[in-house]
Design a protein around this motif. Structure first.
Motif, PDB file in Angstrom:
ATOM      1  N   ARG A 118       0.859  -1.215   0.000  1.00 51.43           N
ATOM      2  CA  ARG A 118       0.000   0.000   0.000  1.00 51.43           C
ATOM      3  C   ARG A 118       0.879   1.243   0.000  1.00 51.43           C
ATOM      4  NH1 ARG A 118      -2.690  -2.906   4.183  1.00 51.43           N
ATOM      5  NH2 ARG A 118      -4.506  -3.987   3.306  1.00 51.43           N
ATOM      6  N   ARG A 119       1.963   1.162   0.783  1.00 52.68           N
ATOM      7  CA  ARG A 119       2.857   2.314   0.885  1.00 52.68           C
ATOM      8  C   ARG A 119       3.546   2.566  -0.457  1.00 52.68           C
ATOM      9  NH1 ARG A 119       8.079   2.888   2.829  1.00 52.68           N
ATOM     10  NH2 ARG A 119       8.485   4.956   3.678  1.00 52.68           N
ATOM     11  N   LEU A 120       3.991   1.449  -1.085  1.00 51.76           N
ATOM     12  CA  LEU A 120       4.671   1.593  -2.381  1.00 51.76           C
ATOM     13  C   LEU A 120       3.715   2.145  -3.430  1.00 51.76           C
ATOM     14  CD1 LEU A 120       6.799  -1.694  -2.605  1.00 51.76           C
ATOM     15  CD2 LEU A 120       7.629   0.634  -2.218  1.00 51.76           C
ATOM     16  N   MET A 121       2.450   1.697  -3.342  1.00 49.26           N
ATOM     17  CA  MET A 121       1.467   2.132  -4.337  1.00 49.26           C
ATOM     18  C   MET A 121       0.841   3.476  -3.969  1.00 49.26           C
ATOM     19  SD  MET A 121      -0.442  -1.432  -5.343  1.00 49.26           S
ATOM     20  CE  MET A 121      -1.150  -1.662  -3.762  1.00 49.26           C
ATOM     21  N   GLN A 122       1.200   3.934  -2.766  1.00 47.02           N
ATOM     22  CA  GLN A 122       0.637   5.182  -2.231  1.00 47.02           C
ATOM     23  C   GLN A 122      -0.885   5.139  -2.213  1.00 47.02           C
ATOM     24  OE1 GLN A 122       2.643   7.952  -4.797  1.00 47.02           O
ATOM     25  NE2 GLN A 122       4.464   7.921  -3.520  1.00 47.02           N
ATOM     26  N   GLN A 123      -1.393   3.950  -1.765  1.00 48.29           N
ATOM     27  CA  GLN A 123      -2.848   3.775  -1.631  1.00 48.29           C
ATOM     28  C   GLN A 123      -3.108   3.221  -0.230  1.00 48.29           C
ATOM     29  OE1 GLN A 123      -3.846   1.051  -4.754  1.00 48.29           O
ATOM     30  NE2 GLN A 123      -3.642   2.585  -6.359  1.00 48.29           N
ATOM     31  N   PRO A 124      -3.054   4.071   0.776  1.00 48.77           N
ATOM     32  CA  PRO A 124      -3.084   3.617   2.180  1.00 48.77           C
ATOM     33  C   PRO A 124      -4.335   2.834   2.563  1.00 48.77           C
ATOM     34  CG  PRO A 124      -2.944   6.024   2.026  1.00 48.77           C
ATOM     35  CD  PRO A 124      -2.941   5.510   0.638  1.00 48.77           C
ATOM     36  N   THR A 125      -5.441   2.974   1.801  1.00 43.92           N
ATOM     37  CA  THR A 125      -6.663   2.272   2.219  1.00 43.92           C
ATOM     38  C   THR A 125      -7.035   1.119   1.285  1.00 43.92           C
ATOM     39  OG1 THR A 125      -7.924   3.904   1.013  1.00 43.92           O
ATOM     40  CG2 THR A 125      -7.653   4.274   3.401  1.00 43.92           C
ATOM     41  N   ALA A 126      -6.142   0.817   0.348  1.00 42.64           N
ATOM     42  CA  ALA A 126      -6.467  -0.262  -0.609  1.00 42.64           C
ATOM     43  C   ALA A 126      -6.601  -1.602   0.117  1.00 42.64           C
ATOM     44  CB  ALA A 126      -5.368  -0.360  -1.655  1.00 42.64           C
ATOM     45  N   PRO A 127      -7.479  -2.502  -0.405  1.00 40.09           N
ATOM     46  CA  PRO A 127      -7.577  -3.820   0.247  1.00 40.09           C
ATOM     47  C   PRO A 127      -6.280  -4.606   0.050  1.00 40.09           C
ATOM     48  CG  PRO A 127      -8.966  -3.693  -1.725  1.00 40.09           C
ATOM     49  CD  PRO A 127      -8.348  -2.351  -1.546  1.00 40.09           C
ATOM     50  N   GLY A 128      -6.040  -5.597   0.944  1.00 40.35           N
ATOM     51  CA  GLY A 128      -4.811  -6.428   0.867  1.00 40.35           C
ATOM     52  C   GLY A 128      -4.716  -7.130  -0.485  1.00 40.35           C
ATOM     53  N   LYS A 129      -3.534  -7.118  -1.105  1.00 39.48           N
ATOM     54  CA  LYS A 129      -3.378  -7.725  -2.446  1.00 39.48           C
ATOM     55  C   LYS A 129      -2.734  -9.094  -2.385  1.00 39.48           C
ATOM     56  CE  LYS A 129      -3.439  -4.487  -6.088  1.00 39.48           C
ATOM     57  NZ  LYS A 129      -2.880  -4.246  -7.369  1.00 39.48           N
ATOM     58  N   VAL A 130      -1.971  -9.328  -1.297  1.00 35.84           N
ATOM     59  CA  VAL A 130      -1.183 -10.565  -1.243  1.00 35.84           C
ATOM     60  C   VAL A 130      -1.710 -11.480  -0.141  1.00 35.84           C
ATOM     61  CG1 VAL A 130       1.115 -11.509  -0.751  1.00 35.84           C
ATOM     62  CG2 VAL A 130       0.877  -9.406  -2.108  1.00 35.84           C
ATOM     63  N   ALA A 131      -1.935 -12.765  -0.507  1.00 36.04           N
ATOM     64  CA  ALA A 131      -2.316 -13.762   0.502  1.00 36.04           C
ATOM     65  C   ALA A 131      -1.122 -14.710   0.681  1.00 36.04           C
ATOM     66  CB  ALA A 131      -3.550 -14.525   0.036  1.00 36.04           C
ATOM     67  N   LEU A 132      -0.545 -14.709   1.873  1.00 38.91           N
ATOM     68  CA  LEU A 132       0.692 -15.499   2.053  1.00 38.91           C
ATOM     69  C   LEU A 132       0.455 -16.930   2.521  1.00 38.91           C
ATOM     70  CD1 LEU A 132       3.368 -13.203   3.724  1.00 38.91           C
ATOM     71  CD2 LEU A 132       3.302 -14.037   1.403  1.00 38.91           C
ATOM     72  N   THR A 133      -0.725 -17.203   3.069  1.00 43.18           N
ATOM     73  CA  THR A 133      -0.988 -18.499   3.709  1.00 43.18           C
ATOM     74  C   THR A 133       0.243 -18.941   4.529  1.00 43.18           C
ATOM     75  OG1 THR A 133      -0.409 -19.580   1.612  1.00 43.18           O
ATOM     76  CG2 THR A 133      -2.752 -19.433   2.151  1.00 43.18           C
ATOM     77  N   ALA A 134       0.437 -18.166   5.585  1.00 43.29           N
ATOM     78  CA  ALA A 134       1.648 -18.305   6.413  1.00 43.29           C
ATOM     79  C   ALA A 134       1.879 -19.719   6.924  1.00 43.29           C
ATOM     80  CB  ALA A 134       1.575 -17.329   7.577  1.00 43.29           C
ATOM     81  N   ASP A 135       0.771 -20.446   7.216  1.00 43.74           N
ATOM     82  CA  ASP A 135       0.947 -21.780   7.804  1.00 43.74           C
ATOM     83  C   ASP A 135       1.646 -22.746   6.854  1.00 43.74           C
ATOM     84  OD1 ASP A 135      -0.151 -20.804   9.999  1.00 43.74           O
ATOM     85  OD2 ASP A 135      -2.068 -21.908   9.873  1.00 43.74           O
ATOM     86  N   ARG A 136       1.598 -22.442   5.545  1.00 38.70           N
ATOM     87  CA  ARG A 136       2.229 -23.363   4.574  1.00 38.70           C
ATOM     88  C   ARG A 136       3.684 -22.989   4.307  1.00 38.70           C
ATOM     89  NH1 ARG A 136      -2.168 -23.642  -0.050  1.00 38.70           N
ATOM     90  NH2 ARG A 136      -3.966 -24.264   1.186  1.00 38.70           N
ATOM     91  N   ARG A 137       4.128 -21.915   4.890  1.00 40.46           N
ATOM     92  CA  ARG A 137       5.515 -21.471   4.649  1.00 40.46           C
ATOM     93  C   ARG A 137       6.349 -21.693   5.910  1.00 40.46           C
ATOM     94  NH1 ARG A 137       5.529 -17.939  -0.149  1.00 40.46           N
ATOM     95  NH2 ARG A 137       3.355 -17.577  -0.715  1.00 40.46           N
ATOM     96  N   SER A 138       7.667 -21.853   5.684  1.00 40.68           N
ATOM     97  CA  SER A 138       8.540 -22.066   6.839  1.00 40.68           C
ATOM     98  C   SER A 138       8.759 -20.738   7.560  1.00 40.68           C
ATOM     99  CB  SER A 138       9.880 -22.621   6.385  1.00 40.68           C
ATOM    100  OG  SER A 138      10.597 -21.637   5.682  1.00 40.68           O
ATOM    101  N   ALA A 139       9.166 -20.837   8.830  1.00 45.32           N
ATOM    102  CA  ALA A 139       9.456 -19.628   9.603  1.00 45.32           C
ATOM    103  C   ALA A 139      10.589 -18.855   8.922  1.00 45.32           C
ATOM    104  CB  ALA A 139       9.847 -20.007  11.023  1.00 45.32           C
ATOM    105  N   ALA A 140      11.587 -19.582   8.377  1.00 48.70           N
ATOM    106  CA  ALA A 140      12.737 -18.922   7.737  1.00 48.70           C
ATOM    107  C   ALA A 140      12.274 -18.101   6.538  1.00 48.70           C
ATOM    108  CB  ALA A 140      13.754 -19.956   7.299  1.00 48.70           C
ATOM    109  N   GLU A 141      11.332 -18.658   5.763  1.00 43.92           N
ATOM    110  CA  GLU A 141      10.852 -17.951   4.578  1.00 43.92           C
ATOM    111  C   GLU A 141      10.060 -16.704   4.984  1.00 43.92           C
ATOM    112  OE1 GLU A 141       8.408 -20.333   2.005  1.00 43.92           O
ATOM    113  OE2 GLU A 141       7.965 -18.629   0.717  1.00 43.92           O
TER     114      GLU A 141
END
Lengths: 450, 189
Positions: free
Chosen positions: B44-67
Motif C-alpha cells: 500500500r505504501r509503495l502504491m501510495q494507496q493507504p486504504t487499498a484492500p490487501g493484495k497478497v495472501a501469504l498463507t503463512a501456515d504453509r511457509r517455513s518460519a525462515a521464509e
C-alpha cells in the motif's frame, strides 16, 4: 595390481548366442590346451546394433584433409566438455587444449569416464606396461568389439573378408610367454565364430605336437601375435592356411615378414595400436604405417610443448577421438615418435620409433618375451625400470621406487635362469626418467634359439 | 532518470533493520508478526494507496518460519525511498519463489548482520526490480551477485558431491571381478 578372475557364466559372456556347442568343442577338443581363463564379448542386441553402426561409419567416413581438422571434432569436444569430468574446463579451441599423458589417466581413470556411461557396462583391462607403468584401461563391450571392425577395414582394402559363423575359428591370438591368460571364446559380431587365445609354451599343452594339431584342426582365418611369437610359430611349421597374419606390439621387420608371407601364403600386416585406443595404423612394408581410422585424429606434437610440429616433421604421436566413452581421448600423447605425411590424401606415419623389438635371451639361449618381465614387475612398487642385456647375457636392472633388490633378483633369475649374471640397483623415484619402462639388449633376432 | 542506490547504501540500509521486522512470524496461531499484513502494508505504501484492500495472501501456515522471516526482512528493504520511486509490478510470485528457494539455507538473522548475506539480499532484490546498482555495469552486477549467491553455491556443492559419488561408484566398479573378466581379447598392443 588386481588379477583378472573368470567369474561370469557363458550365458552372461554371450547373451545373444543360444548354441554354445562350438565353444564347448573348442575347449574340450583332445588337442586343446589347458585353457586357464574365460572371456566373452558380452554384446547385447543394443550393443551389437552399435557395433554394426560403427562398421557402417568406418566404411563411409573420410579422413580429414591435410592442414585441417576432422569435421567431427567440434561435436566431439563439446560432448567431452559436457559429459567428461576431466574435460569440463577445456576451451573450445582445439589447438589451445593441453595434451594428455598416460600418467594422468593412470592416476584417475574414472575422471575420463563420460557421465553418459553406465558403470555396470565397464570393462577393465590392466596393461602390463611394456612401454610405461601398468595402467587400468576402462572400456566397454562396443569399443572392445570395434577391434574386429577395424581389422575388417584393413583386410577389405586387400579384398579379404572374414567368413565368421558358427563352426569356424575366425581369430586366434597367439602368445609365446612363460604364462598368460588363455581361453576359447566366440564373437557375436562374427555370427558366433570362434576366437582363441593360446600360448605356444609347451607347458600349456598335453603334448607339444598338440599345438600344431589344434591350429590345423580349427585353421583360424586370422592369426594375431607379436613378431617373436610368429617366428616361433613359423619354426613349428603348422599346416594352416590363414587369410592374414596380424603382427602388433613391436615393429615387424621386412625379413621376417617375407618369411611369414612365403610360409603361410598370406599377407602379413604390422599394426600400430595402443590399448588406450586400439588400432591406429597398419604397415604392409617396414616403416610406413597407413592410418586406418578417420574417427581417430592423429597429430604430431612437439615433445616439450603442446604445439603441433610443421607438416612432415618428427614429434610425439598424439591421438584425439575414438569410440570409447569410458576413455575419450583429447590430444593423448602415445609415447611413440614419428612423422606424419599424406599420400593420396591418406595420412601415413613414418619413422615410427618406440616399438623396436628387444631381444632378451635366457641362460639356456631361449628367447624371453619382455611381456613376461613387465608382468612380473607389476608385483613391485616401482614407478619405472630399465633393463639392459649385454652380449655375455648378463643383465643390468635399475628400478625407481621401493622394492628389495633381492626380490627383483629372485624374479629375474626365475625368468632368465640361474646362469645370467645380474646387477640390480634400486633408486628413489624422483627424476623425470623414473616413470618410464625401458628395455634394451645387445642381442638381435638372429640370436634367438627357437 | 531514477537514481539507483549503490550496493553499499542498500547494505547499510539492510543492516539497520529494526528488531520488529525479525520478530517471530505468526504461524499456526503462535508468533509476534503477521507477515501477510506486513507485506500488504508495504505494498500500500509503495502504491501510495493507504486504504487499498490487501493484495497478497501469504498463507503463512504453509511457509517455513525462515521464509516468512526473509519476507519480513524484504519488507524492511522495500522501505528504502528508492523502491517508492519505481514501478512495483516485480513484487510478485516470481519474487516470492526466489525467497522460498534461498531462505532454508541461511540462518535468518544473518541477512541483516552478515555483510555477505546482506549484499546477497540487496543484489537479489535490485535484480528482481530490474535495476543495476549505481556505479556498476549489468555484467559486473551479475558477476557480483553470482559471487554471493547462496542458491548457486549450494548447486555447486551438490554438483561436487554428485561428482564425488560418481567417482566412488566408478572406482567400486573398477574393483569388481565382473569388470576385470575382460582380457585383451583380440590383439596385443
Amino acid at each position: 595390481m588386481m588379477k583378472p578372475v573368470a567369474v561370469l557364466s557363458d550365458n552372461e559372456r554371450f547373451p545373444l548366442i543360444d548354441d554354445l556347442g562350438f565353444l564347448k568343442e573348442l575347449r574340450q577338443d583332445s588337442c586343446a590346451p589347458a585353457f586357464n581363463f574365460g572371456s566373452g564379448d558380452r554384446l547385447t542386441s543394443e550393443k551389437l546394433a552399435q557395433i554394426n553402426a560403427y562398421a557402417g561409419r568406418v566404411q563411409a567416413q573420410q579422413f580429414w584433409r591435410q592442414g585441417s581438422q576432422p569435421d567431427w571434432l567440434p561435436d566431439f569436444l563439446s560432448w567431452c566438455r559436457a559429459t567428461v569430468p576431466a574435460y569440463r574446463s577445456h576451451s573450445c579451441d582445439f589447438l589451445q587444449l593441453p595434451s594428455l599423458r598416460r600418467e594422468q589417466i593412470a592416476g584417475r581413470p574414472w575422471k575420463y569416464v563420460s557421465d553418459e556411461c553406465n558403470p555396470d557396462e565397464m570393462l577393465v583391462y590392466n596393461t602390463s606396461g611394456s612401454t610405461g607403468a601398468p595402467m587400468d584401461v576402462l572400456f566397454d563391450a562396443v569399443s572392445q568389439a570395434a577391434w574386429i571392425v577395424q581389422l575388417e577395414a584393413i583386410l577389405a582394402a586387400d579384398g579379404i573378408s572374414l567368413e565368421g559363423g558358427q563352426e569356424r575359428v575366425s581369430i586366434c591370438l597367439v602368445c609365446n610367454q612363460e604364462s598368460t591368460l588363455t581361453y576359447a571364446s566366440l564373437s557375436t559380431y562374427l555370427r558366433g565364430a570362434g576366437v582363441l587365445k593360446i600360448n605356444l609354451n609347451p607347458a600349456d599343452w598335453r603334448k607339444p605336437e598338440d599345438r600344431s594339431d589344434y591350429l590345423q584342426k580349427y585353421d583360424p582365418e586370422i592369426l594375431t601375435g607379436d613378431p617373436f611369437t610368429f617366428l616361433t610359430l613359423a619354426e613349428m611349421k603348422p599346416p594352416i592356411r590363414p587369410k592374414a597374419l596380424v603382427s602388433s606390439a613391436m615393429t615387424l621387420h621386412d625379413g621376417l615378414r617375407r618369411r611369414l608371407e612365403k610360409q603361410f601364403g598370406c599377407p602379413v600386416y604390422d599394426i600400430y595400436s595402443l590399448t588406450e585406443c586400439r588400432m591406429i595404423a597398419v604397415a604392409r612394408q617396414a616403416g610406413i604405417y597407413r592410418l586406418i581410422r578417420p574417427d581417430l585424429y592423429v597429430e604430431i606434437l612437439h615433445s616439450d610443448k603442446d604445439e603441433a610440429m610443421p607438416d612432415g616433421e618428427r614429434g610425439e604421436i598424439t591421438v584425439t577421438g575414438g569410440i570409447n566413452p569410458f576413455l575419450p581421448l583429447i590430444r593423448y600423447r602415445t609415447g611413440d615418435y614419428g612423422c606424419l605425411r599424406y599420400e593420396n590424401a591418406v595420412p601415413h606415419l613414418f619413422d615410427l620409433s618406440g616399438r623396436a623389438p628387444v631381444v632378451f635371451v635366457g641362460s639356456d639361449g631361449s628367447f624371453i618375451n619382455n611381456v613376461d618381465i613387465s608382468r612380473a614387475m607389476c608385483e613391485f612398487m616401482l614407478a619405472g625400470f630399465k633393463l639392459h642385456q649385454c652380449r655375455d647375457r648378463s643383465l643390468e636392472f635399475v628400478g625407481w621406487g621401493s622394492a628389495a633388490a633381492a626380490d627383483i633378483r629372485r624374479v629375474l633369475t626365475h625368468i632368465f635362469g640361474k646362469d645370467c649374471r645380474l646387477e640390480v640397483k634400486i633408486e628413489a623415484a624422483d627424476n623425470g626418467e623414473s616413470k618410464k619402462v625401458s628395455y634394451s639388449s645387445e642381442f638381435t633376432e638372429a640370436d634367438i634359439k627357437t | 532518470m531514477t537514481e539507483v542506490p549503490t550496493i553499499s547504501e542498500l547494505i547499510h540500509h539492510i543492516k539497520r533493520c529494526p528488531a520488529e521486522f525479525i520478530a517471530a512470524p505468526v504461524r499456526r496461531g503462535k508468533g509476534e508478526v503477521y507477515s501477510e499484513a506486513l507485506v500488504n502494508d508495504v505494498l500500500r505504501r509503495l502504491m501510495q494507496q493507504p486504504t487499498a484492500p490487501g493484495k497478497v495472501a501469504l498463507t503463512a501456515d504453509r511457509r517455513s518460519a525462515a521464509e516468512l522471516l526473509l519476507i519480513q526482512i524484504c519488507c524492511w528493504v522495500l522501505t528504502h525511498p528508492f523502491f517508492a520511486r519505481i514501478d512495483n509490478s516485480w513484487f510478485n510470485e516470481v519474487f516470492w519463489s526466489q525467497l522460498a528457494a534461498v531462505a532454508p539455507h541461511v540462518k535468518s538473522e544473518l541477512w541483516v548482520t552478515d555483510e555477505q548475506r546482506a549484499e546477497e539480499l540487496a543484489r537479489m532484490i535490485l535484480k528482481c526490480s530490474g535495476y543495476v546498482p549505481a556505479g556498476e555495469t549489468s555484467d559486473e552486477a551479475l558477476d557480483r551477485f553470482d559471487a554471493v549467491n547462496t542458491v548457486k553455491r549450494i548447486k555447486v556443492i551438490e554438483k561436487t558431491a554428485a561428482a564425488e559419488e560418481r567417482a566412488k561408484l566408478l572406482r567400486r566398479q573398477m574393483a569388481e571381478q565382473r569388470a576385470r573378466e575382460a582380457a585383451n581379447v583380440y590383439g596385443r598392443e
